[in-house]
Design an enzyme around this catalytic site. Structure first.
Site, short mmCIF file in Angstrom:
data_model
loop_
_atom_site.label_atom_id
_atom_site.label_comp_id
_atom_site.label_asym_id
_atom_site.label_seq_id
_atom_site.Cartn_x
_atom_site.Cartn_y
_atom_site.Cartn_z
N CYS A 1 -2.82 -10.52 15.63
CA CYS A 1 -1.77 -11.08 14.79
C CYS A 1 -1.04 -12.28 15.40
O CYS A 1 -0.63 -12.25 16.56
CB CYS A 1 -0.77 -9.99 14.44
SG CYS A 1 0.47 -10.55 13.24
N CYS B 1 -0.23 -5.79 17.83
CA CYS B 1 -1.51 -5.90 17.11
C CYS B 1 -2.28 -7.11 17.64
O CYS B 1 -1.79 -8.25 17.56
CB CYS B 1 -1.26 -6.02 15.61
SG CYS B 1 -0.12 -4.77 14.98
N CYS C 1 7.50 -10.33 16.08
CA CYS C 1 7.32 -8.89 15.81
C CYS C 1 7.17 -8.12 17.12
O CYS C 1 6.52 -8.56 18.07
CB CYS C 1 6.09 -8.69 14.95
SG CYS C 1 5.86 -6.97 14.46
N CYS D 1 4.71 -6.31 -4.70
CA CYS D 1 4.11 -5.62 -3.56
C CYS D 1 4.90 -6.02 -2.33
O CYS D 1 5.36 -7.16 -2.23
CB CYS D 1 2.64 -6.02 -3.41
SG CYS D 1 1.84 -5.26 -1.98
N CYS E 1 -1.75 0.08 -1.45
CA CYS E 1 -2.68 -0.98 -1.08
C CYS E 1 -2.99 -0.76 0.40
O CYS E 1 -2.09 -0.90 1.24
CB CYS E 1 -2.04 -2.34 -1.32
SG CYS E 1 -3.00 -3.72 -0.66
N ARG F 1 -10.21 -6.11 -2.44
CA ARG F 1 -9.77 -7.50 -2.30
C ARG F 1 -10.51 -8.21 -1.17
O ARG F 1 -10.51 -7.74 -0.03
CB ARG F 1 -8.26 -7.57 -2.07
CG ARG F 1 -7.75 -9.02 -1.98
CD ARG F 1 -6.23 -9.14 -2.00
NE ARG F 1 -5.67 -8.43 -3.12
CZ ARG F 1 -4.87 -7.37 -3.01
NH1 ARG F 1 -4.50 -6.93 -1.85
NH2 ARG F 1 -4.42 -6.77 -4.10
N CYS G 1 3.23 -10.54 -3.34
CA CYS G 1 3.26 -9.65 -2.18
C CYS G 1 4.09 -10.27 -1.07
O CYS G 1 3.77 -11.35 -0.57
CB CYS G 1 1.83 -9.40 -1.72
SG CYS G 1 1.76 -8.34 -0.26
#
Ligand code: SAM
Ligand code: DTB
Ligand code: SF4
Length: 325
Positions: free
Chosen positions: A64, A61, A57, A132, A192, A264, A101
């Site tokens: 991550c 972040c 990616c 999702c 979400c 969640r 998801c």
């Protein structure tokens, strides 16, 4: 049964702080009372994750495993084929998940990927599960295409408070995140949105993150609260773990500020005791990820969760249940 009070979108920092900081027993009692006004307290919704495009990616972040820019070493894979995703989704349904998801390690999808993503949504929906996706930022055209394919939910987390955000991510802004959330909401896809705690943020950051979500024009239908899973070689690999009681307080505040949302208990359950998880459910968490893998990291798995549910007398929530009882 008392009538549930109206939803609020004008919480002040002072109010949220007073809720969060009250004696733990008072906080749990308040959260559980509100939980019971809106939900069956013994039912937990179950979602299953699949990483449909892993690693490589372009974002940075700090938490991550999938970033190509933060020191993480996970290799990049291509977007999965539709048939493989559907085969995994079938297994998830057999395992009791009601929502599927699909997550991709992207800053945002490319237009050339959209037809494949639409086919995934249509295929999973045809199995009778809620769908999702979490694909990063979306433009208007992409949001409309996903909606028209039948996407039920879009996950996009604000991750932390606006103040702490730039310590964690520099390649896109807090305002970018809110913009995508607004776009998803306006298109009529359910939202979400949550974040991560245990990233070295302060109590105030945890409170502000939840206040930002609660003060959106509509509360997100799902609010994932993730405990940081420390990933080797990333900047947060050696972050001091958050005290479990502090995590439970965060869940309780989410329940109190957003009474009808599914809160969640998300990433990080493998590092939690059964007792901590039980306190999270008592504080108003009523959704989990099932299966032994999240996107790339570990999750407790079917047998462990079945044992926990049996010990606590918890049962699975049917699909399409909402916080109105
Ligand atoms: N690339 C897309 C994005 O960032 O919006 C979607 C996938 S991303 C992995 C989804 C969310 O997973 C992140 O926003 C973050 O809240 C959560 N997450 C990622 N890594 C995590 C970790 N190590 N511990 C806890 N939560 C994590
Ligand atoms: C969310 O809030 N948590 C999920 C989901 N949304 C996409 C992701 C958790 C990821 C945990 C780290 C990993 O598996 O790599
Ligand atoms: Fe990329 Fe999402 Fe990981 Fe950030 S959280 S590095 S955007 S996959």
């Amino acid at each position: 049964m008392l009538d549930a009070p109206a939803l609020r979108h004008d919480w002040t920092r002072k109010e949220a702080e007073a809720i969060y900081n009250q004696p733990f027993m008072d906080l749990l009692y308040q959260a559980q009372t509100i939980h019971r006004q809106n939900f069956d307290p013994n039912q937990v919704q179950r979602s299953k994750l699949l990483s449909i495009k892993t690693g490589g990616c372009a974002e940075d972040c700090a938490y991550c495993s999938q970033s190509a820019r933060n020191g993480a070493t996970l290799p990049a894979a291509k977007l999965m084929e539709v048939e493989r995703v559907l085969a995994e989704a079938r297994k998830a349904k057999e395992g009791g998940a009601t929502r599927y998801c699909m997550g991709a390690a992207w800053r945002s999808p490319k237009d050339r990927d959209m037809a494949v993503l639409e086919a995934m949504v249509q295929g999973v929906k045809a199995m009778g599960m809620e769908t999702c996706m979490t694909l990063g930022m979306l433009d208007d055209n992409q949001v409309f295409r996903l909606r028209d394919a039948g996407l039920d939910y879009y996950n996009h987390n604000i991750d932390t408070s606006e103040r702490y955000y730039s310590e964690i991510i520099t390649t896109r802004t807090f305002a970018d995140r809110i913009e995508t959330l607004n776009r998803v909401r306006e298109a009529g896809i359910k939202v979400c949105a949550g974040g991560i705690v245990g990233m070295g943020e302060t109590r105030m950051d945890r409170i502000d993150m939840l206040m930002t979500l609660a003060n959106l024009a509509e509360h997100p239908e799902s609010v994932p609260v993730n405990m940081l899973i420390p990933i080797a070689d990333t900047p947060l690999a050696d972050t001091k773990p958050l005290e479990p009681i502090e995590f439970v307080r965060t869940i309780a505040l989410a329940r109190i500020l957003m009474p009808r949302s599914h809160v969640r208990l998300s990433a990080g359950r493998t590092g939690m005791s059964d007792e901590t998880q039980a306190l999270c459910f008592f504080a108003g968490a009523n959704s989990i990820f099932v299966g032994d893998t999240l996107l790339t990291a570990e999750n407790p798995g079917e047998d462990t969760d079945a044992a926990l549910f049996a010990r606590l007398g918890l049962t699975a929530m049917a699909a399409h249940s909402h916080g109105t009882k």
